[in-house]
Design an enzyme around this catalytic site. Structure first.
Site, mmCIF file in Angstrom:
data_model
loop_
_atom_site.group_PDB
_atom_site.id
_atom_site.type_symbol
_atom_site.label_atom_id
_atom_site.label_comp_id
_atom_site.label_asym_id
_atom_site.label_seq_id
_atom_site.Cartn_x
_atom_site.Cartn_y
_atom_site.Cartn_z
ATOM 1 N N LYS A 140 37.498 6.219 64.293
ATOM 2 C CA LYS A 140 37.684 6.059 62.840
ATOM 3 C C LYS A 140 36.428 5.460 62.217
ATOM 4 O O LYS A 140 35.617 4.809 62.900
ATOM 5 C CB LYS A 140 38.888 5.167 62.523
ATOM 6 C CG LYS A 140 38.865 3.748 63.125
ATOM 7 C CD LYS A 140 38.119 2.704 62.344
ATOM 8 C CE LYS A 140 38.090 1.350 63.062
ATOM 9 N NZ LYS A 140 37.149 0.379 62.521
ATOM 10 N N GLY A 166 38.838 1.591 71.402
ATOM 11 C CA GLY A 166 39.854 0.952 72.250
ATOM 12 C C GLY A 166 41.243 1.068 71.627
ATOM 13 O O GLY A 166 42.228 1.342 72.321
ATOM 14 N N ASP A 204 44.175 -2.153 64.568
ATOM 15 C CA ASP A 204 43.883 -0.775 64.164
ATOM 16 C C ASP A 204 44.761 0.261 64.877
ATOM 17 O O ASP A 204 44.704 1.440 64.560
ATOM 18 C CB ASP A 204 42.421 -0.421 64.478
ATOM 19 C CG ASP A 204 41.442 -1.168 63.593
ATOM 20 O OD1 ASP A 204 41.861 -1.677 62.537
ATOM 21 O OD2 ASP A 204 40.259 -1.243 63.964
HETATM 22 O O1 C5P Z 1 43.596 -6.970 66.348
HETATM 23 P P1 C5P Z 1 42.364 -6.890 67.168
HETATM 24 O O2 C5P Z 1 42.616 -7.260 68.621
HETATM 25 O O3 C5P Z 1 41.639 -5.605 67.026
HETATM 26 O O4 C5P Z 1 41.393 -8.011 66.560
HETATM 27 C C1 C5P Z 1 40.354 -8.587 67.290
HETATM 28 C C2 C5P Z 1 39.997 -9.926 66.638
HETATM 29 O O5 C5P Z 1 39.473 -9.708 65.328
HETATM 30 C C3 C5P Z 1 41.180 -10.846 66.433
HETATM 31 O O6 C5P Z 1 41.393 -11.660 67.567
HETATM 32 C C4 C5P Z 1 40.768 -11.665 65.226
HETATM 33 O O7 C5P Z 1 39.896 -12.706 65.630
HETATM 34 C C5 C5P Z 1 39.943 -10.697 64.415
HETATM 35 N N1 C5P Z 1 40.737 -10.045 63.352
HETATM 36 C C6 C5P Z 1 41.080 -10.781 62.222
HETATM 37 N N2 C5P Z 1 41.819 -10.187 61.218
HETATM 38 C C7 C5P Z 1 42.181 -8.890 61.313
HETATM 39 C C8 C5P Z 1 41.832 -8.130 62.445
HETATM 40 C C9 C5P Z 1 41.104 -8.736 63.446
HETATM 41 O O8 C5P Z 1 40.743 -11.961 62.106
HETATM 42 N N3 C5P Z 1 42.889 -8.347 60.329
#
Ligand code: C5P
Length: 293
Positions: free
Chosen positions: A9, A100, A134
């Site tokens: 994406k 991922g 995502d």
């Molecule tokens: O959700 P995901 O594992 O992809 O996110 C990785 C990191 O990015 C989270 O641990 C967080 O620190 C940060 N994040 C965030 N707010 C979001 C998405 C991700 O703070 N909406």
């Protein structure tokens, strides 16, 4: 054996609205599915989950999102059967392209089918939300969608999507999403921006097929922190604009940068210009909206 694509994406728009009590950030984003994709193959095995990958740099252990997705589905459905999963990795790792998360979504869909687990789309969505912000987008059968909340609210854009062409440039500097959000929180003095760009403007541009309006609406609150950690992004953006891109932006938490192009032939010209003028370590690709949806 089952073989499925896991597309990447781009974020055409990403505004951080604030920090939540769970540590995540409240977002408003516009996703575009593109035709750069990983390939996953699934095979039943009597028990256990085995993940292999053609890229030795990728850890296929318990921290891999494919392994996590498979284990979560297995637990939720009480399936006793196992699976071996092979990933042909085409989407660069830790690049802001959602590779991922897409692999995780495709694993949920693939194993639900392989194991005849019978989970409905709403049930798969619940599992997806536990795996990452995502992941939900990649369960939706749509080329464009608005993401809200921490990403767990996903609103597909219906109707025939336009095909948008991009030159995509990825410098060899993996950026951690967690670190980029951490830096955004004020350690750099960059708080929430006052930009008036809006996701509505981009949705309008897509509906009208107006590339000019789309270019004007490109926005990403995480771009300044990505540039701070990977300054070569600015040079990539200069190259893309010098080659006639209508606009350019970092995708997600970077470091991938896309340049918005007029059409396929323009995107190919831009890619070949950047190959000539840029650094040999940059990965350069021509990508377009994944119109299979
Ligand atoms: O959700 P995901 O594992 O992809 O996110 C990785 C990191 O990015 C989270 O641990 C967080 O620190 C940060 N994040 C965030 N707010 C979001 C998405 C991700 O703070 N909406």
């Amino acid at each position: 054996m089952l073989r499925l694509r896991a597309p990447a994406k781009l974020n055409l728009f990403l505004r951080v609205l604030g920090k939540r009590s769970d540590g995540y950030h409240e977002l408003e984003t516009l996703f575009e599915r593109i035709d750069l994709a990983d390939d996953l193959t699934f095979q039943k095995q009597p028990q256990g989950i085995t993940v292999t990958c053609d890229d030795p740099n990728l850890d296929c252990g318990p921290s891999n999102l494919i392994t996590k997705a498979a284990a979560l589905l297995q637990r939720s459905c009480g399936v006793s059967c196992g699976a071996s999963i092979h990933l042909a990795k085409r989407i660069p790792i830790a690049a802001g392209l959602g590779g991922g998360s897409s692999d995780a979504a495709t694993t949920l869909v693939g194993l639900n089918q392989l194991w005849n687990a019978g989970l409905s789309l709403p049930q798969l969505r619940e599992l997806a939300a536990q795996l990452g912000s995502d992941v939900l987008f990649f369960l939706e059968e749509t080329a464009f969608a608005i993401g809200r909340g921490r990403g767990e609210v996903c609103e597909p854009l219906k109707g025939t999507p336009p095909t948008v062409w991009h030159a995509l440039v990825i410098p060899p500097v993996p950026l951690s999403t967690k670190d980029i959000y951490g830096g955004f929180d004020g350690t750099t003095g960059r708080g929430l921006t006052g930009s008036t760009a809006s996701v509505t403007m981009l949705v309008h541009a897509l509906r009208n097929g107006s590339l000019r309006e789309l270019a004007e609406g490109l926005f990403n609150d995480l771009q300044p922190e990505a540039i701070r950690r990977c300054p070569v992004i600015e040079e990539i953006q200069r190259c893309l604009l010098a080659s006639g891109c209508l606009g350019t932006m970092v995708s997600g938490s970077g470091p991938s940068v896309f340049g918005l192009c007029q059409d396929q032939s323009h995107a190919e010209t831009v890619a070949s210009d950047v190959r000539k003028d840029g650094l040999p370590s940059w990965r350069i690709a021509v990508v377009k909206t994944d119109g299979n949806y």
